[in-house]
Write an enzyme that holds these catalytic residues in place. Structure first.
Site, PDB file in Angstrom:
ATOM      1  CG  HIS A   1      -9.219  64.320  29.598  1.00 56.27           C
ATOM      2  ND1 HIS A   1      -9.257  63.024  28.759  1.00 56.27           N
ATOM      3  CD2 HIS A   1     -10.192  64.605  30.288  1.00 56.27           C
ATOM      4  CE1 HIS A   1     -10.516  62.534  29.561  1.00 56.27           C
ATOM      5  NE2 HIS A   1     -11.022  63.557  30.161  1.00 56.27           N
TER       6      HIS A   1
ATOM      7  CB  SER B   1     -14.058  62.172  29.691  1.00 56.23           C
ATOM      8  OG  SER B   1     -13.360  61.511  30.702  1.00 56.23           O
TER       9      SER B   1
ATOM     10  CG  ASP C   1      -6.441  62.443  27.341  1.00 60.41           C
ATOM     11  OD1 ASP C   1      -6.129  62.715  28.778  1.00 60.41           O
ATOM     12  OD2 ASP C   1      -7.464  62.080  27.034  1.00 60.41           O
TER      13      ASP C   1
END
Length: 460
Positions: free
Chosen positions: A381, A235, A353
């Site tokens: 995610h 991320s 995600d």
């Protein structure tokens, strides 16, 4: 929920932060954990594991060599033009994406839509003659280098793995990966970002800007770096990996991006829930935690809730969360910045995600010179926590990957066998003649029939 609301109300009345910004208490043993002071009063927790290798091997094979040649041109109308000049690099990227071989490929994309000129009055589009204008590029970058890529094994002492988490996480989210690769003999390093995990959390918003956090990661990298380093980011942590790969291209051997998003410059959103006051965010913390569980995991069962609790995921104060989201300003990290990277990169995306669409990772794979995109259907995610076995296998295969070096075939002699045999016999006869009569041999050499040019002439 009621407790959070009462604490937030008291926070607003007292004009103080409801969250005491201190490191999170950890019950983990001290073995493998270090506390590094990157700045006075700014201490980061780092998990550093140097396994006892029963067998230490030196890299035997030279690996493969990839020609990194491309020209990046940015025009004033916002158009980005990328021309891959290296046959080897273009072919490998295309083979990974769609199985087709397209050397010397050209990628042309529009960053902003430019409206075309409308036809004049009384003139149709077919009758209007297009005007040819030579566009002047605003910026042009040429990359021309040769990159050697070799397999990175756990028995190699010159290899180090760096794991960097994103907003709201901690080094504990990499627990499965750290244990797996340390057992294989790899040296692993995983830091807690400032305000996360057991690192100190300054009570000033400027401590959580991208540049402040990137400088922390630079110091951590310089402290633990080996000859061949592999960066793994998740991320927001992908941005720090990209920053380090751009700053230290010779030391970064490979890179992994897990749900990192597209190659766009970072800019905080003006209309975001994280722009609310800290006390309001504290009141909404249970709702935010539920939303993160809903969007970050493909399934929302007891197992996923336990993973969040055990791995300190989304367990930061409202002040740190607000400062982290508002501090994501990095205008340099645009598509050109990413297109300049020559580091081989593996992109891992979770199909479910809801934070990062798969189109963004596909865009990243198109912009990067050497990129391999892998989509896992069962993850979201937090895919490294949901599907640790699949992620570990993908990463390990990528660490061991090296390009195949094609050896050019030897050119066969076009002479007939009888002629070649006669030439061989003639050469032997001349050699024997040189031993018996050196004067005649020197004369034969001066005529240029059999001997090459003297060495003294070549030195000149």
């Amino acid at each position: 929920m009621l407790t959070s609301f009462i604490e937030g109300l008291l926070c607003c009345l007292a004009s103080k932060s409801a969250n005491v910004v201190v490191p999170v208490e950890t019950s983990e043993p001290a073995d493998g954990y270090e506390f590094v002071e990157v700045k006075p009063g700014r201490v980061l927790r780092v998990r550093h594991i140097v396994p006892d290798r029963p067998v230490v091997e030196e890299p035997t094979g030279p690996g493969g060599s990839v020609s990194c040649k491309r020209k990046i041109t940015v025009y004033r109308n916002g158009q980005l033009f990328i021309e891959n000049l290296g046959d080897r690099a273009s072919t490998e990227v295309k083979n990974c994406q769609n199985g087709e071989s397209e050397p010397n490929s050209t990628v042309e994309v529009e960053l902003t839509d430019s409206a075309g000129d409308a036809p004049a009055a009384g003139q149709t589009e077919t009758s209007q003659q297009p005007r040819k204008r030579r566009r002047k590029p605003k910026r042009s970058v040429v990359i021309d280098c040769e990159r050697k890529i070799s397999a990175c094994k756990g028995t190699h002492s010159d290899v180090a793995l760096f794991f960097i988490h994103g907003v709201g996480g901690s080094l504990d989210i990499w627990g499965s990966q750290l244990d797996f690769f340390s057992r294989l003999g790899y040296e692993v390093i995983a830091p807690d970002l400032a305000g996360h995990g057991a690192s100190t959390a300054p009570q000033i918003a400027a401590a959580y800007t991208f540049y402040a956090l990137a400088e922390d990661m630079r110091l951590i990298f310089k402290r633990y770096a080996r000859k061949r380093n592999i960066l793994i980011g998740h991320s927001y942590g992908v941005s720090f990996c990209t920053f380090l790969a751009h700053e230290y291209p010779e030391q970064i051997h490979k890179m992994v991006m897990i749900n990192g998003g597209g190659p766009t410059a970072l800019e905080p959103s003006l209309c975001s829930i994280f722009n609310l006051p800290t006390c309001v965010l504290h009141c909404l913390s249970p709702l935010l935690a539920w939303s993160f569980l809903k969007a970050g995991f493909a399934r929302q069962g007891a197992k996923e809730k336990q993973l969040l609790k055990e791995n300190n995921a989304f367990n930061v104060s409202s002040f740190v969360l607000r400062a982290m989201m508002s501090g994501q300003y990095w205008p340099e990290g645009d598509e050109v910045y990413h297109a300049e990277l020559t580091v081989p990169t593996l992109l891992v995306h979770g199909m479910h995600d809801k934070f990062v669409p798969v189109e963004e990772d596909q865009r990243m794979a198109e912009i990067l010179l050497l990129a391999f995109l892998k989509v896992l259907e069962d993850g979201s995610h937090m895919i490294m926590m949901e599907c640790p076995e699949a992620v570990n296998t993908l990463l390990h295969e990528f660490f061991l990957w090296e390009p195949v070096t094609h050896v050019p075939p030897k050119k066969e002699s076009k002479t007939r066998p009888e002629t070649a045999k006669a030439q061989t016999d003639n050469t032997k006869a001349i050699s024997e003649l040189a031993k018996v009569r050196p004067a005649t041999a020197r004369q034969t050499s001066s005529n240029g029939r059999t001997e090459e040019k003297p060495d003294s002439k070549a030195k000149k």
